[in-house]
Every structure is written in C-alpha cells, then in structure tokens.
Design a protein around this motif. Structure first.
Motif, mmCIF file in Angstrom:
data_model
loop_
_atom_site.group_PDB
_atom_site.id
_atom_site.type_symbol
_atom_site.label_atom_id
_atom_site.label_comp_id
_atom_site.label_asym_id
_atom_site.label_seq_id
_atom_site.Cartn_x
_atom_site.Cartn_y
_atom_site.Cartn_z
ATOM 1 N N ARG A 41 -10.399 -9.552 0.741
ATOM 2 C CA ARG A 41 -11.431 -8.667 0.207
ATOM 3 C C ARG A 41 -12.784 -9.033 0.807
ATOM 4 O O ARG A 41 -13.529 -8.176 1.270
ATOM 5 N N TYR A 42 -13.111 -10.317 0.810
ATOM 6 C CA TYR A 42 -14.409 -10.732 1.336
ATOM 7 C C TYR A 42 -14.451 -10.648 2.859
ATOM 8 O O TYR A 42 -15.509 -10.437 3.445
ATOM 9 N N ALA A 43 -13.291 -10.781 3.494
ATOM 10 C CA ALA A 43 -13.256 -10.690 4.960
ATOM 11 C C ALA A 43 -13.438 -9.257 5.444
ATOM 12 O O ALA A 43 -14.132 -9.009 6.438
ATOM 13 N N TYR A 44 -12.818 -8.296 4.758
ATOM 14 C CA TYR A 44 -12.785 -6.934 5.279
ATOM 15 C C TYR A 44 -13.496 -5.888 4.430
ATOM 16 O O TYR A 44 -13.819 -4.813 4.925
ATOM 17 N N LEU A 45 -13.764 -6.172 3.152
ATOM 18 C CA LEU A 45 -14.397 -5.171 2.308
ATOM 19 C C LEU A 45 -15.753 -5.624 1.774
ATOM 20 O O LEU A 45 -16.447 -4.850 1.133
ATOM 21 N N GLY A 46 -16.111 -6.864 2.039
ATOM 22 C CA GLY A 46 -17.339 -7.415 1.462
ATOM 23 C C GLY A 46 -18.591 -6.676 1.838
ATOM 24 O O GLY A 46 -19.486 -6.505 1.009
ATOM 25 N N GLY A 47 -18.677 -6.178 3.059
ATOM 26 C CA GLY A 47 -19.908 -5.511 3.465
ATOM 27 C C GLY A 47 -19.730 -4.050 3.799
ATOM 28 O O GLY A 47 -20.559 -3.462 4.477
ATOM 29 N N THR A 48 -18.620 -3.461 3.325
ATOM 30 C CA THR A 48 -18.364 -2.059 3.675
ATOM 31 C C THR A 48 -18.689 -1.137 2.525
ATOM 32 O O THR A 48 -18.718 -1.513 1.380
ATOM 33 N N THR A 49 -18.980 0.108 2.846
ATOM 34 C CA THR A 49 -19.150 1.147 1.813
ATOM 35 C C THR A 49 -17.955 2.069 1.858
ATOM 36 O O THR A 49 -17.664 2.626 2.885
ATOM 37 N N ARG A 50 -17.325 2.176 0.695
ATOM 38 C CA ARG A 50 -16.108 2.960 0.678
ATOM 39 C C ARG A 50 -16.254 4.128 -0.280
ATOM 40 O O ARG A 50 -16.950 4.070 -1.241
ATOM 41 N N ALA A 58 -3.796 -14.050 -5.858
ATOM 42 C CA ALA A 58 -5.105 -13.467 -6.150
ATOM 43 C C ALA A 58 -6.219 -14.155 -5.356
ATOM 44 O O ALA A 58 -7.099 -13.494 -4.804
ATOM 45 N N GLY A 59 -6.163 -15.488 -5.313
ATOM 46 C CA GLY A 59 -7.215 -16.218 -4.618
ATOM 47 C C GLY A 59 -6.949 -16.403 -3.140
ATOM 48 O O GLY A 59 -7.793 -16.117 -2.295
ATOM 49 N N GLY A 60 -5.743 -16.852 -2.832
ATOM 50 C CA GLY A 60 -5.423 -17.170 -1.449
ATOM 51 C C GLY A 60 -5.317 -15.977 -0.524
ATOM 52 O O GLY A 60 -5.572 -16.091 0.674
ATOM 53 N N VAL A 61 -4.937 -14.823 -1.063
ATOM 54 C CA VAL A 61 -4.771 -13.636 -0.214
ATOM 55 C C VAL A 61 -5.750 -12.533 -0.608
ATOM 56 O O VAL A 61 -6.565 -12.090 0.206
ATOM 57 N N ALA A 62 -5.695 -12.076 -1.862
ATOM 58 C CA ALA A 62 -6.493 -10.919 -2.271
ATOM 59 C C ALA A 62 -7.990 -11.138 -2.083
ATOM 60 O O ALA A 62 -8.667 -10.336 -1.428
ATOM 61 N N LEU A 63 -8.530 -12.218 -2.644
ATOM 62 C CA LEU A 63 -9.972 -12.440 -2.538
ATOM 63 C C LEU A 63 -10.392 -12.769 -1.111
ATOM 64 O O LEU A 63 -11.450 -12.338 -0.651
ATOM 65 N N ALA A 64 -9.550 -13.533 -0.420
ATOM 66 C CA ALA A 64 -9.894 -13.879 0.967
ATOM 67 C C ALA A 64 -10.016 -12.627 1.829
ATOM 68 O O ALA A 64 -11.003 -12.444 2.558
#
Length: 261
Positions: A252-261, A244-250
C-alpha cells in the motif's frame, strides 16, 4: 503494455488498486453470502489438507522432495478459493489496504474477519468430519494425520507466531500475484510456487490447521483441545501480522501512498 492483451500481466501499481477494490467489495458482502463463501473456502483448504496428508503417507514428512510434492498438492485449496471464488480469512488480511485508505471502516474490516474466520472454521472442520465418516482416515493415513497435528501442537508459541507470519506473507503474495494474471492458467501458476514454498518450509496456516486438528483427532491423535487452541491463537495472530503488515501495508505504501485514485 496493451490493457486489452489478456496474456500480459498487470503491473504492481494496478495490482494494488485491484486488491484494494476487492477489499471494498468483500467488506460490503451481505452477511449470509459472506458466511457461505467462507464455509466453502474452509472446505477448499481442507481438500488441500487431506490431499497433502495422502501424499505424505509412507514418506519422510520432514523436508525434501516429498514435502515439495505435498506443497504442490496442497495448493489445490487456494486454487479453488481464487478461481472458484470464496472468502478465506488469511487472504482477507489484504483488506487492510482498503481500511488504511478509509474506503472501509475498522468495524467493517473486523466484521469481515470474524465472519469469515467462523465460516472457514465451519467448512474446514465439517470437511474433516466428513472424511472421518468416509473411512478414508484409516490404516497408514491415520498415522500420518496424527503425526501432522502432534508436530503442530509441539510448537512453542513464538515458533507458531513467526511461522504463521511467514506463511501468510507467502499466501498473500500468492493472492497478489494471482491478481496480476488475467487467465485461469496464469492464476494457477501464480499460486503454486508461494504455497508450495510455505508447505516445504514447514510454515503455519490457521485455516489449514483448523482442518488438520479435527482430522488428527478422528485418526486417533491424543493432542488436547487446549494444545490445538494455543496453536491456532498464535498462528492466527502471526497470519494477521504477516499478511496485513508484511504484504498489505508494505505494498500500500509502496504503490498507493502518493497516488490519487
């Protein structure tokens, strides 16, 4: 890249969107369907576990080429989960992406984790029982099965936790890479190397251990239920943190943090 080209891999940002969407779908599964798919996943990981036990029989189980071969064989479990379709607790750590973006609630996330963990437990331990009655866990194989769980039970809590975190980082990366592939062969190749690496390195996977402990008991191991439970608690917590922390959140913030989906 041509989106219609089945031989081209999806780019990381597209993978992130696909993984998050899958998390939403998983959270919305009917309870019984979720549980059945989790039972299947537990059994699938168990098949990888017993194949690993067979490969490691008669060789040095510590490190080296034999462990790499054991990892390749153990990969069968996740291949069956991903290609066949099933619900695996460790892989579902990636659902945190959907929870952070409020596409599923914390309650839905925890419900999924709880139901899937119980289903994995039923499937993995049930398969161990089946192999116990099959007569396969006899002779040299029972020595290996007992040795595997004795090593796991001897781990200190911190060791079990850290090995669990590192393990599920690799498991979730294997699942992440499988989303990049568009063909079955591509998915299989994406799974093989991260899973083989975690086995080679002696890392800890909670669902695999749910299979290994009953297998060890049926083979005559004297590891206690308390020792097994202690291992599972710390490994499970590590699996959650690593996935959850090492992969999912990393990601998420790298590729979805500033996107509108």
């Amino acid at each position: 890249m041509n989106d219609d080209d089945i031989f081209s891999a999806y780019k990381p940002q597209k993978i992130a969107i696909l993984v998050e969407s899958a998390g939403v779908s998983k959270a919305k599964l009917p309870l019984f369907q979720m549980f059945v798919l989790a039972v299947l996943a537990g059994a699938f990981i168990g098949f990888g576990g017993v194949a690993y036990t067979a490969v490691m029989t008669g060789v040095d189980p510590s490190f080296g080429p034999a462990r790499l071969l054991g990892g390749l064989v153990f990969s069968l479990g996740l291949i069956l989960v991903i290609v066949g379709g099933a619900e695996l607790f460790t892989g579902n750590a990636l659902m945190v992406m959907a929870a952070v973006d409020r596409k599923i609630s914390a309650r839905q996330l925890l419900r999924s984790w709880a139901v899937v963990y119980l289903g994995n437990l039923a499937g993995a331990s049930g398969l161990a029982l089946a192999f116990g009655f099959s007569g396969i866990l006899q002779g040299p194989l029972d020595v290996t099965a007992a040795s595997i769980v004795q090593g796991k039970a001897a781990l200190a809590p911190l060791d079990a936790f850290v090995r669990g975190a590192l393990c599920n980082a690799l498991v979730c990366l294997a699942i992440w890479l499988s989303f990049a592939a568009r063909t079955v062969s591509g998915k299989v190749l994406a799974i093989l190397w991260p899973i083989s690496a975690f086995v080679l390195l002696g890392l800890e996977h909670s669902v695999a251990n749910i299979y290994f402990f009953p297998q060890g008991w049926l083979a005559g191991s004297d590891v206690t239920a308390k020792e097994a439970l202690t291992n599972l608690v710390w490994v499970t917590l590590g699996n959650i943190v690593g996935g959850a922390g090492g992969v999912a959140l990393a990601y998420r913030y790298a590729y979805l943090g500033g996107t509108t989906r």
